[in-house]
Design a protein around this motif. Structure first.
Motif, PDB file in Angstrom:
ATOM      1  N   ALA A 133      37.628 149.644 -73.843  1.00 14.67           N
ATOM      2  CA  ALA A 133      37.802 149.519 -72.390  1.00 14.67           C
ATOM      3  C   ALA A 133      36.447 149.433 -71.693  1.00 14.67           C
ATOM      4  O   ALA A 133      36.281 148.671 -70.734  1.00 14.67           O
ATOM      5  CB  ALA A 133      38.602 150.700 -71.849  1.00 14.67           C
ATOM      6  N   ALA A 134      35.480 150.212 -72.172  1.00 12.90           N
ATOM      7  CA  ALA A 134      34.139 150.178 -71.575  1.00 12.90           C
ATOM      8  C   ALA A 134      33.505 148.807 -71.744  1.00 12.90           C
ATOM      9  O   ALA A 134      32.850 148.292 -70.826  1.00 12.90           O
ATOM     10  CB  ALA A 134      33.259 151.253 -72.218  1.00 12.90           C
ATOM     11  N   VAL A 135      33.701 148.194 -72.908  1.00 15.07           N
ATOM     12  CA  VAL A 135      33.154 146.855 -73.151  1.00 15.07           C
ATOM     13  C   VAL A 135      33.823 145.828 -72.243  1.00 15.07           C
ATOM     14  O   VAL A 135      33.154 144.975 -71.647  1.00 15.07           O
ATOM     15  CB  VAL A 135      33.325 146.464 -74.635  1.00 15.07           C
ATOM     16  CG1 VAL A 135      32.958 144.995 -74.853  1.00 15.07           C
ATOM     17  CG2 VAL A 135      32.482 147.359 -75.527  1.00 15.07           C
ATOM     18  N   ILE A 155      43.098 151.317 -71.591  1.00 19.28           N
ATOM     19  CA  ILE A 155      43.141 152.601 -70.889  1.00 19.28           C
ATOM     20  C   ILE A 155      44.510 153.245 -71.021  1.00 19.28           C
ATOM     21  O   ILE A 155      44.614 154.463 -71.246  1.00 19.28           O
ATOM     22  CB  ILE A 155      42.745 152.409 -69.409  1.00 19.28           C
ATOM     23  CG1 ILE A 155      41.251 152.075 -69.326  1.00 19.28           C
ATOM     24  CG2 ILE A 155      43.057 153.659 -68.594  1.00 19.28           C
ATOM     25  CD1 ILE A 155      40.790 151.690 -67.950  1.00 19.28           C
ATOM     26  N   THR A 156      45.572 152.452 -70.900  1.00 22.45           N
ATOM     27  CA  THR A 156      46.911 153.023 -71.089  1.00 22.45           C
ATOM     28  C   THR A 156      47.070 153.546 -72.510  1.00 22.45           C
ATOM     29  O   THR A 156      47.644 154.626 -72.723  1.00 22.45           O
ATOM     30  CB  THR A 156      48.010 151.995 -70.783  1.00 22.45           C
ATOM     31  OG1 THR A 156      47.834 150.829 -71.611  1.00 22.45           O
ATOM     32  CG2 THR A 156      48.002 151.584 -69.328  1.00 22.45           C
ATOM     33  N   ALA A 157      46.558 152.814 -73.493  1.00 17.36           N
ATOM     34  CA  ALA A 157      46.655 153.270 -74.881  1.00 17.36           C
ATOM     35  C   ALA A 157      45.878 154.566 -75.091  1.00 17.36           C
ATOM     36  O   ALA A 157      46.352 155.478 -75.775  1.00 17.36           O
ATOM     37  CB  ALA A 157      46.138 152.182 -75.824  1.00 17.36           C
ATOM     38  N   PHE A 171      51.745 157.712 -63.641  1.00 17.18           N
ATOM     39  CA  PHE A 171      50.949 157.237 -64.777  1.00 17.18           C
ATOM     40  C   PHE A 171      50.102 156.037 -64.393  1.00 17.18           C
ATOM     41  O   PHE A 171      48.888 156.019 -64.619  1.00 17.18           O
ATOM     42  CB  PHE A 171      51.879 156.886 -65.944  1.00 17.18           C
ATOM     43  CG  PHE A 171      51.170 156.265 -67.117  1.00 17.18           C
ATOM     44  CD1 PHE A 171      50.371 157.034 -67.942  1.00 17.18           C
ATOM     45  CD2 PHE A 171      51.306 154.912 -67.386  1.00 17.18           C
ATOM     46  CE1 PHE A 171      49.713 156.457 -69.023  1.00 17.18           C
ATOM     47  CE2 PHE A 171      50.651 154.328 -68.462  1.00 17.18           C
ATOM     48  CZ  PHE A 171      49.860 155.109 -69.281  1.00 17.18           C
ATOM     49  N   PHE A 172      50.718 155.043 -63.776  1.00 14.31           N
ATOM     50  CA  PHE A 172      49.968 153.836 -63.433  1.00 14.31           C
ATOM     51  C   PHE A 172      49.031 154.065 -62.249  1.00 14.31           C
ATOM     52  O   PHE A 172      48.031 153.357 -62.116  1.00 14.31           O
ATOM     53  CB  PHE A 172      50.913 152.667 -63.189  1.00 14.31           C
ATOM     54  CG  PHE A 172      51.361 152.006 -64.466  1.00 14.31           C
ATOM     55  CD1 PHE A 172      50.506 151.160 -65.150  1.00 14.31           C
ATOM     56  CD2 PHE A 172      52.616 152.253 -64.988  1.00 14.31           C
ATOM     57  CE1 PHE A 172      50.889 150.559 -66.335  1.00 14.31           C
ATOM     58  CE2 PHE A 172      53.015 151.659 -66.172  1.00 14.31           C
ATOM     59  CZ  PHE A 172      52.154 150.812 -66.851  1.00 14.31           C
ATOM     60  N   THR A 217      43.445 154.248 -60.801  1.00 11.08           N
ATOM     61  CA  THR A 217      42.305 155.018 -60.302  1.00 11.08           C
ATOM     62  C   THR A 217      41.108 154.886 -61.252  1.00 11.08           C
ATOM     63  O   THR A 217      39.963 154.699 -60.817  1.00 11.08           O
ATOM     64  CB  THR A 217      42.681 156.500 -60.147  1.00 11.08           C
ATOM     65  OG1 THR A 217      43.740 156.617 -59.187  1.00 11.08           O
ATOM     66  CG2 THR A 217      41.486 157.316 -59.677  1.00 11.08           C
ATOM     67  N   ILE A 218      41.370 154.977 -62.546  1.00 11.66           N
ATOM     68  CA  ILE A 218      40.297 154.822 -63.533  1.00 11.66           C
ATOM     69  C   ILE A 218      39.716 153.416 -63.469  1.00 11.66           C
ATOM     70  O   ILE A 218      38.485 153.230 -63.480  1.00 11.66           O
ATOM     71  CB  ILE A 218      40.831 155.122 -64.952  1.00 11.66           C
ATOM     72  CG1 ILE A 218      41.232 156.595 -65.056  1.00 11.66           C
ATOM     73  CG2 ILE A 218      39.775 154.780 -66.003  1.00 11.66           C
ATOM     74  CD1 ILE A 218      41.942 156.948 -66.343  1.00 11.66           C
ATOM     75  N   LEU A 219      40.586 152.417 -63.374  1.00  9.99           N
ATOM     76  CA  LEU A 219      40.115 151.034 -63.326  1.00  9.99           C
ATOM     77  C   LEU A 219      39.285 150.776 -62.068  1.00  9.99           C
ATOM     78  O   LEU A 219      38.254 150.100 -62.125  1.00  9.99           O
ATOM     79  CB  LEU A 219      41.310 150.073 -63.386  1.00  9.99           C
ATOM     80  CG  LEU A 219      41.969 149.922 -64.764  1.00  9.99           C
ATOM     81  CD1 LEU A 219      43.284 149.167 -64.651  1.00  9.99           C
ATOM     82  CD2 LEU A 219      41.031 149.209 -65.735  1.00  9.99           C
ATOM     83  N   ARG A 220      39.727 151.312 -60.949  1.00  9.73           N
ATOM     84  CA  ARG A 220      38.955 151.128 -59.713  1.00  9.73           C
ATOM     85  C   ARG A 220      37.590 151.779 -59.843  1.00  9.73           C
ATOM     86  O   ARG A 220      36.581 151.268 -59.340  1.00  9.73           O
ATOM     87  CB  ARG A 220      39.718 151.695 -58.514  1.00  9.73           C
ATOM     88  CG  ARG A 220      40.867 150.807 -58.034  1.00  9.73           C
ATOM     89  CD  ARG A 220      41.300 151.215 -56.635  1.00  9.73           C
ATOM     90  NE  ARG A 220      41.781 152.595 -56.597  1.00  9.73           N
ATOM     91  CZ  ARG A 220      43.023 152.967 -56.821  1.00  9.73           C
ATOM     92  NH1 ARG A 220      43.936 152.051 -57.119  1.00  9.73           N
ATOM     93  NH2 ARG A 220      43.377 154.236 -56.746  1.00  9.73           N
ATOM     94  N   GLY A 221      37.539 152.934 -60.514  1.00 12.24           N
ATOM     95  CA  GLY A 221      36.262 153.585 -60.743  1.00 12.24           C
ATOM     96  C   GLY A 221      35.335 152.753 -61.613  1.00 12.24           C
ATOM     97  O   GLY A 221      34.116 152.900 -61.542  1.00 12.24           O
ATOM     98  N   LEU A 222      35.924 151.883 -62.418  1.00 11.37           N
ATOM     99  CA  LEU A 222      35.148 150.994 -63.274  1.00 11.37           C
ATOM    100  C   LEU A 222      34.918 149.629 -62.629  1.00 11.37           C
ATOM    101  O   LEU A 222      34.392 148.714 -63.275  1.00 11.37           O
ATOM    102  CB  LEU A 222      35.855 150.812 -64.622  1.00 11.37           C
ATOM    103  CG  LEU A 222      35.942 152.075 -65.498  1.00 11.37           C
ATOM    104  CD1 LEU A 222      36.863 151.841 -66.675  1.00 11.37           C
ATOM    105  CD2 LEU A 222      34.550 152.484 -65.976  1.00 11.37           C
ATOM    106  N   GLY A 223      35.334 149.492 -61.371  1.00  8.35           N
ATOM    107  CA  GLY A 223      35.091 148.260 -60.639  1.00  8.35           C
ATOM    108  C   GLY A 223      36.149 147.199 -60.780  1.00  8.35           C
ATOM    109  O   GLY A 223      35.960 146.058 -60.328  1.00  8.35           O
ATOM    110  N   VAL A 224      37.279 147.537 -61.407  1.00 12.53           N
ATOM    111  CA  VAL A 224      38.353 146.572 -61.612  1.00 12.53           C
ATOM    112  C   VAL A 224      39.436 146.804 -60.566  1.00 12.53           C
ATOM    113  O   VAL A 224      39.976 147.908 -60.457  1.00 12.53           O
ATOM    114  CB  VAL A 224      38.964 146.697 -63.027  1.00 12.53           C
ATOM    115  CG1 VAL A 224      40.048 145.632 -63.239  1.00 12.53           C
ATOM    116  CG2 VAL A 224      37.885 146.579 -64.086  1.00 12.53           C
TER     117      VAL A 224
END
Length: 268
Positions: free
Chosen positions: A141-143, A172-174, A227-228, A233-240
């Motif tokens: 996910a980081a890559v 991220i879900t996995a 869950f989603f 929230t995690i994705l937004r923190g990563l800029g997605v």
């Protein structure tokens, strides 16, 4: 001599895995260059092959960590070849996770490599073996999100960006699902060595049903929404953005047609 053979046999990379990587590379190039007549089909093949590659790496991480922790039987089972057909439950490890991506857009944790735990001494080693798989999803996910959180999207084709965003969502879900402390999932495997024998004995019969229970809970609207929301929230923190993952899913499901909004973003 037997020990050395066990440690070093079965480590060559499988042609099956190399073939999947080749599909990922070719279809990724097709998405990047918009070479394919159907960009949606290219995204579908790219994301699916990349998802299978991540599943293989997930299981490889479990196996490799087990090997270095004392289970020298791992090499003879073919787990170190990255061949998805070598897994004890290829249906659970590969087929079902791919089907769930197609049907629900969720990174379902798969089945497992068989590790001879009696060969391994030390609770920390057992925990690390279980954690190694989902940590691979975290790394993947980081890559995938690196261009987003590094603000390096200039020159990245929009369709490829959508594909990376959706692939990151799957990883991220996995990772989240795998780290749940539910019997049968890796999260429980992390804490299991630290539980008393009586608790482990009582929980063991429920391990085969843990994944089914998690999947059933995701059908509850409140649980699914929470869950989603956490994933977003995690994705937004990563800029997605949520729009990018949504467009990635829509392009992935090319047979349903592409929304005009996503089409307009691609044409920009």
């Amino acid at each position: 001599m037997t020990t050395a053979t066990s440690r070093h046999s079965g480590r060559g990379i499988s042609p099956v895995f190399l073939g999947i990587v080749a599909v990922m590379a070719v279809t990724g190039w097709a998405v990047w260059t918009d070479f394919s007549a159907s960009i949606g089909l290219a995204v579908f093949l790219f994301v699916t092959s990349a998802w299978i590659v991540s599943l293989c790496l997930h299981e490889y991480a479990h196996a490799r960590t087990a090997l270095h922790s004392g289970d020298i039987s791992i090499g003879t089972k073919g787990y170190l070849t990255l061949n998805p057909l070598a897994y004890t439950h290829a249906l659970l490890s590969i087929v079902l996770p791919v089907l769930f991506v197609i049907m629900g857009g969720i990174g379902l944790p798969g089945g497992a490599v068989f590790i001879e735990r009696n060969r391994i001494q030390g609770r920390w080693k057992h925990s690390l073996i279980s954690a190694a798989g989902p940590l691979t999803n975290v790394l993947f996910a980081a890559v995938c999100t690196a261009p987003f959180w590094l603000d390096a999207l200039d020159g990245v084709p929009v369709a490829f960006r959508f594909a990376l965003a959706f692939l990151a969502l799957l990883q991220i879900t996995a990772a989240i699902l795998n780290f749940l402390p539910v019997p049968g999932l890796d999260g429980y495997g992390v804490i299991e060595p630290w539980l008393s024998y009586n608790i482990r004995r009582k929980v063991e019969p429920y391990a085969p049903f843990g994944l089914l229970a998690v999947f059933g809970c995701l059908f509850i609207p409140e649980v699914n929404g929470a869950f989603f929301d956490a994933v977003d929230t995690i994705l937004r923190g990563l800029g997605v953005s949520e729009l990018e993952t949504a467009c990635g899913l829509e392009y992935y499901r090319f047979w349903q047609g592409t929304p005009e909004l996503c089409e307009s973003l691609v044409s920009q």
